[in-house]
Design a protein around this motif. Structure first.
Motif, PDB file in Angstrom:
ATOM      1  N   PRO A 151       0.850  -1.181   0.000  1.00 53.56           N
ATOM      2  CA  PRO A 151       0.000   0.000   0.000  1.00 53.56           C
ATOM      3  C   PRO A 151       0.882   1.225   0.000  1.00 53.56           C
ATOM      4  N   PHE A 152       0.435   2.257  -0.637  1.00 51.28           N
ATOM      5  CA  PHE A 152       1.187   3.483  -0.457  1.00 51.28           C
ATOM      6  C   PHE A 152       0.284   4.679  -0.563  1.00 51.28           C
ATOM      7  N   ILE A 153       0.309   5.472   0.478  1.00 46.36           N
ATOM      8  CA  ILE A 153      -0.536   6.657   0.482  1.00 46.36           C
ATOM      9  C   ILE A 153       0.322   7.836   0.077  1.00 46.36           C
ATOM     10  N   ASN A 154      -0.056   8.478  -1.030  1.00 43.96           N
ATOM     11  CA  ASN A 154       0.724   9.612  -1.524  1.00 43.96           C
ATOM     12  C   ASN A 154       0.459  10.848  -0.676  1.00 43.96           C
ATOM     13  N   GLY A 155       1.546  11.608  -0.486  1.00 39.82           N
ATOM     14  CA  GLY A 155       1.464  12.753   0.398  1.00 39.82           C
ATOM     15  C   GLY A 155       0.378  13.743   0.057  1.00 39.82           C
ATOM     16  N   THR A 156       0.286  14.111  -1.207  1.00 43.20           N
ATOM     17  CA  THR A 156      -0.608  15.207  -1.548  1.00 43.20           C
ATOM     18  C   THR A 156      -2.079  14.801  -1.529  1.00 43.20           C
ATOM     19  N   LYS A 157      -2.336  13.509  -1.478  1.00 45.77           N
ATOM     20  CA  LYS A 157      -3.740  13.068  -1.442  1.00 45.77           C
ATOM     21  C   LYS A 157      -4.014  12.375  -0.118  1.00 45.77           C
ATOM     22  N   LEU A 158      -3.641  13.035   0.945  1.00 47.87           N
ATOM     23  CA  LEU A 158      -3.738  12.438   2.264  1.00 47.87           C
ATOM     24  C   LEU A 158      -5.198  12.177   2.638  1.00 47.87           C
ATOM     25  N   LEU A 212       8.662  14.725  -4.852  1.00 50.08           N
ATOM     26  CA  LEU A 212       9.264  13.447  -5.241  1.00 50.08           C
ATOM     27  C   LEU A 212       8.278  12.309  -5.069  1.00 50.08           C
ATOM     28  N   ASN A 213       8.105  11.547  -6.155  1.00 52.14           N
ATOM     29  CA  ASN A 213       7.318  10.329  -6.051  1.00 52.14           C
ATOM     30  C   ASN A 213       8.032   9.363  -5.138  1.00 52.14           C
ATOM     31  N   SER A 214       7.279   8.504  -4.532  1.00 58.26           N
ATOM     32  CA  SER A 214       7.881   7.424  -3.765  1.00 58.26           C
ATOM     33  C   SER A 214       8.627   6.488  -4.719  1.00 58.26           C
ATOM     34  N   CYS A 215       9.712   5.885  -4.233  1.00 59.94           N
ATOM     35  CA  CYS A 215      10.425   4.860  -5.007  1.00 59.94           C
ATOM     36  C   CYS A 215       9.849   3.505  -4.621  1.00 59.94           C
TER      37      CYS A 215
HETATM   38  C1  NAG Z   1       1.420   7.710  -5.897  1.00 63.89           C
HETATM   39  O1  NAG Z   1       2.541   6.941  -5.527  1.00 63.89           O
HETATM   40  C2  NAG Z   1       2.835   5.943  -6.446  1.00 63.89           C
HETATM   41  C3  NAG Z   1       3.945   5.105  -5.853  1.00 63.89           C
HETATM   42  O2  NAG Z   1       5.054   5.885  -5.667  1.00 63.89           O
HETATM   43  C4  NAG Z   1       3.193   6.563  -7.779  1.00 63.89           C
HETATM   44  O3  NAG Z   1       3.489   5.551  -8.710  1.00 63.89           O
HETATM   45  C5  NAG Z   1       2.038   7.385  -8.284  1.00 63.89           C
HETATM   46  O4  NAG Z   1       2.406   8.058  -9.442  1.00 63.89           O
HETATM   47  C6  NAG Z   1       1.607   8.376  -7.223  1.00 63.89           C
HETATM   48  N1  NAG Z   1       0.387   9.005  -7.659  1.00 63.89           N
HETATM   49  C7  NAG Z   1       0.179  10.299  -7.590  1.00 63.89           C
HETATM   50  C8  NAG Z   1      -1.142  10.764  -8.070  1.00 63.89           C
HETATM   51  O5  NAG Z   1       1.014  11.060  -7.150  1.00 63.89           O
END
Ligand code: NAG
Ligand code: NAG
Ligand code: NAG
Length: 338
Positions: free
Chosen positions: A22-29, A122-125
């Motif tokens: 699972p990964f919750i992206n920062g900007t869409k908390l 930065l996107n998550s790796c």
């Molecule tokens: C959310 O995080 C995933 C994993 O890092 C990434 O592939 C995706 O692009 C991100 N989505 C948004 C909308 O930022």
């Protein structure tokens, strides 16, 4: 993933052994993360300006917090599988659920700031963490969080010169990370407060300490502030093993190894030192004896407490971690002493 959603998943019994990512992206908390964390990103106005230096420093913080966020979200799920204990009446899963939520809020806070100034977030790796049980999970949590504390202390120090209005948010993050780390230590029966000062490490060191957990090529394009950071050959403690807590008896000597193919030719023919960074002190240097190809032995200063960071270097005068970073030949390696 949140504690509550983990429980919902477990309740559904549909969970296979396959680890979810699972990964919750920062900007869409999601609201559920905010609830779990105990609060949302600061709701006051951003500062009127953000310096270029601070943009780079916050992009690195974004990178590091993404890693922490992933570690605790995936680790939370793992803990429910491994069976977890408690410290002082607090259930490990409940605690790590809060940690995961709080890291998500830290990521969101940093991304909100960068986005406001139209800077790249930065996107998550994708990551690989060498942990397969609860003990190792908390041992690595202690190491990763010590790196985070060191890096954000450095961020605060840098903001003091460039963007003083932001020092407060950095300081407010450090204290929370320190509370996390206290608990991780207590899972191993260690005192929560081994030393009067925590360490500041450089951004470049923090980046190099994070890299072993990042799957190469999985981060997408990184901004120039990140691609300009030097990557050093790794310095490993011998024997290799799972992530450690401090041993009961601190070592008097440590053997390190480097991959000779990554080192400059003839590096071992000149005097070598280990530079030890600990607490708020000047760097301590100990001479290195070359034992064999890429095998390096060094005495250990007997004044180190808590987490120390060790780097291989060819000099013994650089006084602080910033100048030692420019003289780092390999490393740093995290070494827990107490
Ligand atoms: C959310 O995080 C995933 C994993 O890092 C990434 O592939 C995706 O692009 C991100 N989505 C948004 C909308 O930022
Ligand atoms: C979670 O467990 C998986 C499977 O055992 C492992 O690959 C991963 O590194 C673990 N991650 C954490 C943060 O515990
Ligand atoms: C960010 O970009 C938007 C759209 O181009 C612009 O209106 C805004 O002024 C920019 N903000 C800053 C802080 O530069």
């Amino acid at each position: 993933m949140l504690y509550s959603s983990v429980l919902a998943l477990l309740g559904a019994v549909a969970v296979s052994a396959a680890p979810v990512q699972p990964f919750i992206n920062g900007t869409k908390l999601p609201d559920s993360s905010v609830k779990q964390a105990g609060g949302a990103p600061p709701n006051g106005p951003p500062p009127p300006t953000l310096s270029q230096t601070a943009i780079g420093a916050f992009q690195l913080a974004n990178f590091l917090e993404n890693l922490e966020s992933n570690y605790f979200q995936t680790g939370l799920y793992n803990l429910t599988q491994w069976g977890a204990g408690a410290v002082g009446g607090v259930d490990n899963v409940a605690f790590v659920g809060k940690v995961a939520g709080q890291e998500e809020v830290h990521v969101a806070t940093i991304e909100k700031l960068l986005s406001h100034f139209n800077a790249t977030t930065l996107n998550s790796c994708r990551y690989q963490f060498p942990v397969t049980n609860t003990h190792d999970f908390f041992a690595l949590a202690n190491i990763i969080t010590s790196v985070g504390i060191g890096a954000i202390t450095d961020l605060a120090s840098s903001l003091a010169g460039s963007d003083p209005l932001l020092i407060q948010s950095a300081a407010s993050i450090i204290t929370v990370e320190a509370r996390h780390d206290s608990y991780f230590r207590m899972t191993a029966g260690e005192v929560p407060n081994p030393a009067p000062f925590d360490i500041r490490i450089s951004g470049a060191w923090a980046y190099n300490l994070a890299l072993p957990f990042v799957i190469p090529g999985s981060c997408g394009a990184l901004p120039a502030s990140m691609t300009s950071i030097p990557v050093f050959p790794p310095l490993s403690v011998v024997p290799a093993g799972p992530p450690p807590f401090a041993p009961n008896t601190p070592p008097t000597t440590i053997t390190f190894s480097v991959d000779e193919t990554k080192m400059p030719a003839g590096y071992a023919s000149k005097p070598l030192f280990i530079g030890w960074v600990n607490q708020a002190n000047t760097v301590i240097y100990t001479p290195v004896t070359v034992q064999g190809k890429g095998v390096l032995n060094s005495d250990v200063p007997q004044t180190l407490n808590g987490m120390a960071f060790a780097a291989l270097t060819g000099q013994n005068i650089a006084p602080d971690v910033g100048t030692l970073t420019t003289q780092t030949m390999a490393g740093p390696a995290p070494v827990p002493f107490s």
